[in-house]
Design a protein around this motif. Structure first.
Motif, PDB file in Angstrom:
ATOM      1  N   TRP A  51     -10.939  12.585  37.050  1.00  0.00           N
ATOM      2  CA  TRP A  51     -10.619  13.852  36.388  1.00  0.00           C
ATOM      3  C   TRP A  51     -11.883  14.656  36.081  1.00  0.00           C
ATOM      4  O   TRP A  51     -11.885  15.885  36.181  1.00  0.00           O
ATOM      5  CB  TRP A  51      -9.825  13.607  35.096  1.00  0.00           C
ATOM      6  N   PRO A  87      -5.002  21.860  38.129  1.00  0.00           N
ATOM      7  CA  PRO A  87      -3.876  22.751  37.820  1.00  0.00           C
ATOM      8  C   PRO A  87      -4.211  24.181  38.229  1.00  0.00           C
ATOM      9  O   PRO A  87      -5.329  24.649  38.007  1.00  0.00           O
ATOM     10  CB  PRO A  87      -3.721  22.615  36.303  1.00  0.00           C
ATOM     11  N   SER A 109       0.906  26.577  33.023  1.00  0.00           N
ATOM     12  CA  SER A 109       2.133  25.768  32.947  1.00  0.00           C
ATOM     13  C   SER A 109       1.950  24.391  33.581  1.00  0.00           C
ATOM     14  O   SER A 109       2.704  23.463  33.283  1.00  0.00           O
ATOM     15  CB  SER A 109       3.296  26.507  33.623  1.00  0.00           C
ATOM     16  N   GLU A 110       0.965  24.225  34.461  1.00  0.00           N
ATOM     17  CA  GLU A 110       0.735  22.949  35.124  1.00  0.00           C
ATOM     18  C   GLU A 110      -0.185  22.024  34.329  1.00  0.00           C
ATOM     19  O   GLU A 110      -0.360  20.867  34.707  1.00  0.00           O
ATOM     20  CB  GLU A 110       0.129  23.178  36.512  1.00  0.00           C
ATOM     21  N   LEU A 111      -0.776  22.523  33.265  1.00  0.00           N
ATOM     22  CA  LEU A 111      -1.699  21.703  32.484  1.00  0.00           C
ATOM     23  C   LEU A 111      -0.994  20.472  31.917  1.00  0.00           C
ATOM     24  O   LEU A 111       0.115  20.568  31.408  1.00  0.00           O
ATOM     25  CB  LEU A 111      -2.296  22.518  31.331  1.00  0.00           C
ATOM     26  N   GLU A 112      -1.665  19.339  31.991  1.00  0.00           N
ATOM     27  CA  GLU A 112      -1.139  18.107  31.421  1.00  0.00           C
ATOM     28  C   GLU A 112      -1.945  17.640  30.217  1.00  0.00           C
ATOM     29  O   GLU A 112      -1.438  16.952  29.343  1.00  0.00           O
ATOM     30  CB  GLU A 112      -1.119  17.002  32.488  1.00  0.00           C
ATOM     31  N   ASN A 113      -3.243  17.982  30.195  1.00  0.00           N
ATOM     32  CA  ASN A 113      -4.115  17.522  29.109  1.00  0.00           C
ATOM     33  C   ASN A 113      -5.016  18.664  28.650  1.00  0.00           C
ATOM     34  O   ASN A 113      -6.064  18.895  29.245  1.00  0.00           O
ATOM     35  CB  ASN A 113      -4.956  16.338  29.565  1.00  0.00           C
ATOM     36  N   PRO A 114      -4.560  19.433  27.642  1.00  0.00           N
ATOM     37  CA  PRO A 114      -3.342  19.223  26.858  1.00  0.00           C
ATOM     38  C   PRO A 114      -2.131  19.902  27.501  1.00  0.00           C
ATOM     39  O   PRO A 114      -2.283  20.835  28.288  1.00  0.00           O
ATOM     40  CB  PRO A 114      -3.691  19.912  25.528  1.00  0.00           C
ATOM     41  N   LYS A 115      -0.970  19.425  27.152  1.00  0.00           N
ATOM     42  CA  LYS A 115       0.266  20.072  27.573  1.00  0.00           C
ATOM     43  C   LYS A 115       0.544  21.221  26.622  1.00  0.00           C
ATOM     44  O   LYS A 115       0.570  21.031  25.396  1.00  0.00           O
ATOM     45  CB  LYS A 115       1.420  19.069  27.541  1.00  0.00           C
ATOM     46  N   SER A 129       3.088  24.408  25.603  1.00  0.00           N
ATOM     47  CA  SER A 129       4.395  25.042  25.823  1.00  0.00           C
ATOM     48  C   SER A 129       4.205  26.545  25.970  1.00  0.00           C
ATOM     49  O   SER A 129       3.213  27.116  25.504  1.00  0.00           O
ATOM     50  CB  SER A 129       5.341  24.747  24.658  1.00  0.00           C
TER      51      SER A 129
END
Length: 426
Positions: free
Chosen positions: A195, A358, A362-368, A370
């Protein structure tokens, strides 16, 4: 007045390749007098083992003494700089060697500043400046352990002044901050996790792509940025996929280095950095991932007033095509500019998908994040980006309204929405 003030600042010597660390130590041994063989190694606690390895080699190979300062934090607090300055007063080092990412290298630059000019007020400096440093410390050297920041070849640093109330973060540009020597030692980057390889690689790509379209570009920065982009496109996917691919690691070090020199000598990073700085400050998104998300909107927005994106489109098209070079270039020459721009942005997003980056908020996972959380912060994001100095260097002037529009589009980064930045006044 482009071209009126255009100094080119780079390290004097860059030691690259598997023998780079030995080459640097041999040089130090020849340069320093016997009574000057003292090196302060600046490294964060997690990488202290690298500092200890270098200290051991300095002593064994050229009888050079060293001390390790490992109180390095990401924000580079002034209180920690003051602590290091106190060590310098007692140890009297003639060389500063930073080992690490941007924080360690920035720390070394700022220690140099406050050690030699303790009375300086960075809030009153006119960037970029000359102050006559190198009176106490002869050499500033940098050995990066990531491939992305480009700090080993740049003349800027960020300080967090926690000795005043309220505390303030200040970006300091000083030509004498450019390290005298950069050591691109592949062994120190091979343990980067996937990452971080991806994130720092995207930072390097954003440096070169984002600054290429700016009005401060020159033939020198073009050469650096183009070479950087080509290396990153070829070797970043390999470095992400196989961390022990030492050819890819070595080439990514060079790609990051060239991109760093390219953007800093353009005068600034691209607009995507201002947008990404704001996202990082509000939502704590990794810097390289944040600026990568905004590359597409940054390029499309400025493409309305500059054709410089055409060369970028050519580089990406050649990378992804199996056709002969002359065929790809001829095909591009016969396409409308808006079609070329669209294909370039799609190629950029394709590359980001390949390395697991990403392409939108909207594709972010870290951080997610909303959508409601994101939209609730539009005003704050816009205000931060509006005051970021990178917006001053945009080829097409920004307003608060179109900065906000860029943030709205970045939620999905849909190609039609991105292209509307090119077609329409916003």
């Amino acid at each position: 007045m482009k071209g009126y003030h255009n100094p080119i600042t780079t390290p004097k010597t860059t030691f690259a390749g598997t023998n780079s660390l030995n080459d640097f130590i041999i040089h130090l041994g020849a340069f320093l007098n016997e009574d000057e063989k003292r090196v302060l190694i600046i490294v964060d606690k997690d990488l202290r083992k690298f500092g200890e390895k270098v200290a051991k080699l300095l002593k064994e190979k050229r009888n050079i003494d060293s001390r390790i300062f490992d109180d390095v934090l990401p924000e580079v607090p002034k209180s920690k700089i003051n602590k290091a300055v106190d060590i310098c007063k007692e140890f009297d080092p003639k060389v500063f060697l930073a080992i690490g990412g941007g924080s360690a290298i920035d720390m070394s630059k700022l220690i140099l500043l406050y050690y030699e000019k303790p009375e300086i007020n960075v809030n009153q400096m006119m960037p970029p400046s000359y102050l006559g440093l190198r009176k106490k410390v002869h050499i500033l050297a940098a050995m990066p352990t990531t491939s992305g920041t480009g700090a080993e070849g740049s003349f800027n640093a960020v300080i967090f002044d926690d000795t005043r109330e309220p505390p303030i973060k200040v970006s300091v540009s000083l030509y004498e901050f450019c390290p005298d020597f950069a050591i691109l030692y592949p062994e120190f980057v091979k343990t980067m996790p996937k990452w971080l390889t991806m994130g720092t690689g995207m930072d390097a790509l954003a440096h070169s792509v984002g600054s290429y379209v700016l009005i401060g570009s020159s033939p020198f920065t073009d050469a650096m940025n183009i070479a950087g982009i080509e290396l990153i496109l070829k070797y970043l996917p390999r470095a992400v996929e196989r961390g022990n691919d030492m050819e890819a690691r070595e080439k990514m070090q060079m790609g990051s280095y060239l991109s760093g020199i390219g953007f800093i000598n353009t005068a600034a990073a691209g607009v995507e950095h201002g947008l990404g700085h704001s996202l990082g400050a509000v939502f704590h998104v990794h810097h390289g991932i944040a600026v990568g998300i905004f590359l597409a909107v940054s390029i499309a927005y400025q493409a309305q007033v500059t054709d410089r994106f055409l060369k970028l489109a050519e580089i990406f098209a050649l990378h992804f095509s199996d056709k002969p070079r002359h065929v790809v270039i001829t095909e591009l020459a016969n396409k409308p500019k808006d079609v070329i721009l669209r294909e370039f942005i799609l190629d950029l997003q394709k590359f980001m998908d390949m390395i697991g980056a990403p392409t939108s908020i909207s594709e972010l996972e870290n951080p997610k994040i909303s959508k409601s959380e994101y939209e609730a912060k539009f005003d704050e994001l816009t205000d931060f980006a509006w005051t970021d100095n990178t917006t001053l260097f945009s080829t097409r002037p920004f307003t608060k309204e179109n900065i906000r529009k860029a943030y709205q589009i970045a939620w999905e980064n849909n190609i039609e929405d991105i292209m509307n930045l090119y077609y329409k006044e916003v």
